[in-house]
Scaffold this motif. Structure first.
Motif, PDB file in Angstrom:
ATOM      1  N   UNK A   3       0.850  -1.187   0.000  1.00 40.03           N
ATOM      2  CA  UNK A   3       0.000   0.000   0.000  1.00 40.03           C
ATOM      3  C   UNK A   3       0.886   1.238   0.000  1.00 40.03           C
ATOM      4  N   UNK A   4       0.319   2.344  -0.502  1.00 38.56           N
ATOM      5  CA  UNK A   4       1.045   3.609  -0.517  1.00 38.56           C
ATOM      6  C   UNK A   4       0.203   4.682   0.166  1.00 38.56           C
ATOM      7  N   UNK A   5       0.898   5.563   0.895  1.00 36.21           N
ATOM      8  CA  UNK A   5       0.189   6.633   1.573  1.00 36.21           C
ATOM      9  C   UNK A   5       1.160   7.649   2.147  1.00 36.21           C
ATOM     10  N   UNK A   6       0.635   8.593   2.905  1.00 41.61           N
ATOM     11  CA  UNK A   6       1.496   9.612   3.519  1.00 41.61           C
ATOM     12  C   UNK A   6       1.358   9.540   5.040  1.00 41.61           C
ATOM     13  N   UNK A   7       2.466   9.819   5.727  1.00 43.40           N
ATOM     14  CA  UNK A   7       2.483   9.799   7.188  1.00 43.40           C
ATOM     15  C   UNK A   7       1.729  11.018   7.709  1.00 43.40           C
ATOM     16  N   UNK A   8       0.630  10.759   8.454  1.00 44.58           N
ATOM     17  CA  UNK A   8      -0.177  11.851   8.993  1.00 44.58           C
ATOM     18  C   UNK A   8       0.133  12.120  10.466  1.00 44.58           C
ATOM     19  N   UNK A   9       0.606  11.121  11.158  1.00 42.12           N
ATOM     20  CA  UNK A   9       0.910  11.303  12.578  1.00 42.12           C
ATOM     21  C   UNK A   9       1.630  10.082  13.132  1.00 42.12           C
ATOM     22  N   UNK A  19      10.253   0.401  16.548  1.00 43.58           N
ATOM     23  CA  UNK A  19       8.859  -0.030  16.446  1.00 43.58           C
ATOM     24  C   UNK A  19       7.963   1.199  16.532  1.00 43.58           C
ATOM     25  N   UNK A  20       7.068   1.321  15.558  1.00 47.00           N
ATOM     26  CA  UNK A  20       6.275   2.543  15.405  1.00 47.00           C
ATOM     27  C   UNK A  20       4.810   2.218  15.173  1.00 47.00           C
ATOM     28  N   UNK A  21       3.966   3.038  15.752  1.00 44.20           N
ATOM     29  CA  UNK A  21       2.543   3.020  15.406  1.00 44.20           C
ATOM     30  C   UNK A  21       2.270   4.348  14.714  1.00 44.20           C
ATOM     31  N   UNK A  22       1.910   4.280  13.425  1.00 49.33           N
ATOM     32  CA  UNK A  22       1.754   5.504  12.630  1.00 49.33           C
ATOM     33  C   UNK A  22       0.366   5.560  11.994  1.00 49.33           C
ATOM     34  N   UNK A  23      -0.146   6.774  11.912  1.00 53.52           N
ATOM     35  CA  UNK A  23      -1.391   7.014  11.176  1.00 53.52           C
ATOM     36  C   UNK A  23      -1.008   7.340   9.736  1.00 53.52           C
ATOM     37  N   UNK A  31      -5.455   4.682   7.988  1.00 55.56           N
ATOM     38  CA  UNK A  31      -5.193   3.361   8.562  1.00 55.56           C
ATOM     39  C   UNK A  31      -4.113   3.479   9.630  1.00 55.56           C
ATOM     40  N   UNK A  32      -4.028   2.470  10.482  1.00 57.39           N
ATOM     41  CA  UNK A  32      -2.979   2.394  11.493  1.00 57.39           C
ATOM     42  C   UNK A  32      -1.952   1.358  11.046  1.00 57.39           C
ATOM     43  N   UNK A  33      -0.703   1.795  10.866  1.00 56.53           N
ATOM     44  CA  UNK A  33       0.374   0.894  10.461  1.00 56.53           C
ATOM     45  C   UNK A  33       1.307   0.673  11.642  1.00 56.53           C
ATOM     46  N   UNK A  34       1.704  -0.576  11.860  1.00 56.52           N
ATOM     47  CA  UNK A  34       2.597  -0.906  12.979  1.00 56.52           C
ATOM     48  C   UNK A  34       3.760  -1.739  12.467  1.00 56.52           C
TER      49      UNK A  34
END
Length: 736
Positions: A3-9, A19-23, A31-34
């Motif tokens: 998937x492709x997208x932009x980091x919102x938060x 290890x990151x939890x990113x919106x 979506x929430x990516x971990x």
């Protein structure tokens, strides 16, 4: 799935492993990516490879296996990225002007022709170049990190490796991953070995054997302070470490010969017998120290003074009468090239320093006061009313070409006629060698310290070795003076040093016992002492109370004490940003301690509007976290001496919570109040020397919490591991 997208938060970030939890905004769907992410900035475009999974607590998440970062494509995304704070000096207005000028080609311009940015008003050619370099660095960092994470390298370590090798990271790691053991500070052999095994390197590979030898000798220096080991022990430990067969002695011997030829390893011998193996850096340090100490004593000259008259004048001015032993210490300091003045608390070491200063100032003789740590130098300053600095600051740290040097050295010596070094037991071989190199001909060196304190955290045992060599005159103070007799801290410290457990005394106002058999109760009481009982009793804040514990593990060990004290003193809130580092959380407002010397970290100090800048934060420096940026994984710490330093992602693991610290970390420090927690018993750690050192860290009050039986056993335990060093032998060789 891709998937492709932009980091919102960025919702969560573990600074240790990435290890990151990113919106992530995927075509308008949030979506929430971990997973493991390299350093990321809001607005960046990411390609994520992984799959959706249902989390029982947080719902559907995209679990990331691989991250590819590309600059944003849209004008809005480019503007957001440029103004994110990643590029110094670019705010919303400048970012808008850049995008208006170059549109969707902005990143091509920045990467391939950055000087064109100077066409924008407010951006100089120099600034344009800096932006291009920063952009290139970010791309290189991200590529290197993604390469290294394939070999289970943590984000923190990957950043450290990149900072040293930069664009050559991949080729160096693939050619000889064991280089990182020597090249990257704080990197262990096991990490390099894991990478090497992943690359298919054989277990008998010469590079692996050499790295194993370096690791064993460096590790034992860091853990136990030994600067050499017997050859047989090195062979035995190496075979165990590398899982080598018994018939590999020839391979090991050949590797050692190569290391000797390349001046990495030295075989040392005493009285004609080969006694051990020593890394070349420790050999050079110890032979240099020996040579310079002998030189100082041979060049020493007495000052032409009427000492009886000078001491009498000091006594008159300070309304004090020196003990005979104190007078002998002053006379030795004036008459010899060097002297060691040692004694426990309350024996008058500070009075001697004051007397020496008084005489030097009357005679117009220049001097400097110094100590191994910031806290120790601050105490020296407060006790004497004269400026004092750390040895590092006295020598002035200089970082050039990736190497740490000092401005003052054999080619640029210090100008003072006399140096007085306090808390000498804390000095390791590295800093003593640097100090000795910076002395001019005829400079006097006065060592002051307590021989019964724990030895330095770093390698060597310099105070004990100098005393054992009998090269330098030693004046030992044993008399406790009247002004100290009312202090239970001082009288109990001397009892502990004799192996006697003090009895609780209801008349005491500065020394208390709280015996608890249960670790959980000891923990609970400790938190109460720090948060409510002692602040009320002493009218102080919790920041002025230091919890010390000999052991890291256990219910009442350093790690759990920090967790519980953090929860009580600085609990989480929406207003406080935080990062997870390993198993611990660092939060804005937390009290932290630097756990390694770092000569590169830049700092500034604002003193009454006057800004000073410098570099270097050192082991034992304590401060508070003022600010955390989760995205870039940077944080700002303000230290007790008002220095403010910014930590980058790869440096964060050099900080630890300091609500509770080990006794070793407290060496040279003085705290308003100390709560010492003794729970479990370990005879290799819990000794009377450690108990004595802990108690003498307190200025106004000590509370001992824990198991009475273990406290009693600790008091009687005279065990101290003898450090293997060759300094005394090298001094004797110099004297022949």
């Amino acid at each position: 799935m891709e998937i492709k997208g932009s980091i919102e938060g960025i919702v969560f970030r573990n600074a240790e492993n990435g290890y990151t939890v990113a919106a992530v905004d995927v075509h308008g769907l949030m979506i929430t990516a971990v997973g493991i992410f390299p350093p990321i900035t809001e607005g960046e475009t990411v390609t994520l490879i992984g799959d959706y999974k249902e989390n029982s607590r947080y719902g559907q998440q995209f679990v990331v296996q691989e991250v590819v970062i590309t600059p944003p494509k849209s004008k809005e995304g480019i503007m957001r990225y440029l103004s994110s704070g990643l590029f110094k000096g670019i705010g919303d207005v400048t970012a808008s002007a850049i995008v208006k000028k170059f549109g969707e080609e902005t990143f091509d311009i920045i990467e391939f022709n950055p000087l064109r940015l100077a066409e924008i008003r407010g951006i100089s050619a120099k600034k344009a170049k800096e932006i291009g370099e920063k952009f290139y660095e970010m791309r290189s960092v991200q590529r290197a990190i993604m390469f290294l994470t394939h070999y289970n390298v943590s984000l923190n370590l990957a950043l450290k490796i990149y900072r040293v090798y930069e664009a050559n990271t991949e080729s160096i790691i693939q050619t000889n991953p064991y280089r990182i053991v020597g090249d990257i500070e704080g990197v262990g052999f096991k990490t390099a070995d894991t990478i090497a095994m992943s690359l298919g390197i054989e277990k008998n590979d010469p590079n692996r054997i050499k790295a194993g030898i370096r690791h064993i000798l460096d590790d034992v220096a860091a853990r136990s302070g030994h600067t050499y080991l017997p050859s047989g022990r090195v062979f035995k430990e190496l075979k165990k470490l590398l899982a080598l067969d018994d018939d590999t002695d020839e391979l090991i011997g050949s590797a050692m010969e190569d290391m000797e030829f390349n001046e990495e390893l030295v075989r040392i011998s005493f009285d004609g017998c080969v006694s051990g193996l020593m890394l070349d850096k420790y050999y050079k340090m110890e032979t240099s120290i020996a040579k310079r100490l002998v030189k100082i004593m041979s060049e020493g000259r007495s000052l032409d003074l009427n000492l009886d008259r000078e001491i009498a004048s000091f006594e008159y001015n300070y309304k004090i009468s020196l003990h005979q032993r104190q007078k002998e210490a002053v006379e030795a300091a004036i008459n010899y090239g060097s002297v060691i003045i040692t004694g426990g608390p309350g024996t008058g070491k500070t009075t001697i320093i004051k007397c020496i200063i008084f005489i030097l100032e009357r005679m117009g003789i220049s001097y400097a006061l110094t100590a191994p740590t910031g806290r120790a130098s601050k105490r020296m300053n407060e006790a004497t009313g004269r400026p004092a600095s750390t040895i590092h600051r006295l020598l002035t740290v200089n970082r050039m070409g990736g190497r740490t040097t000092f401005v003052h050295n054999e080619n640029n010596p210090l100008t003072q006629d006399v140096l007085i070094v306090d808390e000498t037991s804390m000095a390791d071989e590295f800093i003593l060698n640097a100090l000795l190199k910076a002395l001019d001909h005829g400079t006097k060196l006065i060592f002051v310290g307590d021989k019964d304190q724990l030895p330095s955290v770093g390698a060597g045992c310099v105070l004990a070795d100098m005393i054992s060599s009998k090269l330098i005159p030693v004046v030992e103070l044993t008399h406790i003076y009247r002004q100290a007799e009312g202090s239970f801290i001082i009288s109990n410290a001397h009892l502990i040093n004799k192996g006697i457990l003090p009895e609780p005394d209801r008349t005491s106002k500065d020394f208390f016992f709280d015996y608890q058999e249960d670790e959980g109760v000891a923990l609970e009481h400790t938190v109460q002492f720090v948060t409510t009982r002692l602040p009320k009793f002493l009218n102080v804040s919790p920041d002025e109370i230091q919890v010390l514990a000999p052991l890291k593990i256990g219910t009442a060990g350093v790690n759990n004490l920090n967790k519980c004290l953090q929860e009580a003193i600085n609990p989480p809130s929406k207003e406080k940003s935080e990062l997870t580092v390993g198993m611990h959380v660092l939060r804005e407002g937390d009290r932290v301690i630097q756990i390694a010397n770092n000569y590169d970290i830049e700092w500034y100090r604002d003193y009454n509007g006057e800004i000073t800048n410098g570099a270097g934060v050192f082991n034992g420096d304590i401060g508070k976290i003022e600010e955390i940026d989760k995205g870039s994984m940077k944080l700002v710490v303000k230290f007790e001496d008002e220095r403010v330093a910014e930590y980058s992602a790869e440096e964060i693991d050099q900080l630890a919570l300091s609500y509770s610290i080990s006794v070793h970390k407290a060496q040279g420090s003085e705290f308003k109040a100390v709560v010492l927690v003794i729970s479990r018993y370990n005879p290799m750690v819990l000794s009377k020397n450690l108990f004595y050192t802990a108690v003498t860290r307190a200025k106004d009050l000590v509370v001992v919490v824990g198991n009475k039986e273990n406290v009693a056993r600790m008091t009687k335990n005279r065990y101290t591991e003898k450090r293997l060093t060759a300094l005394v032998n090298f001094i004797n060789e110099e004297l022949r």
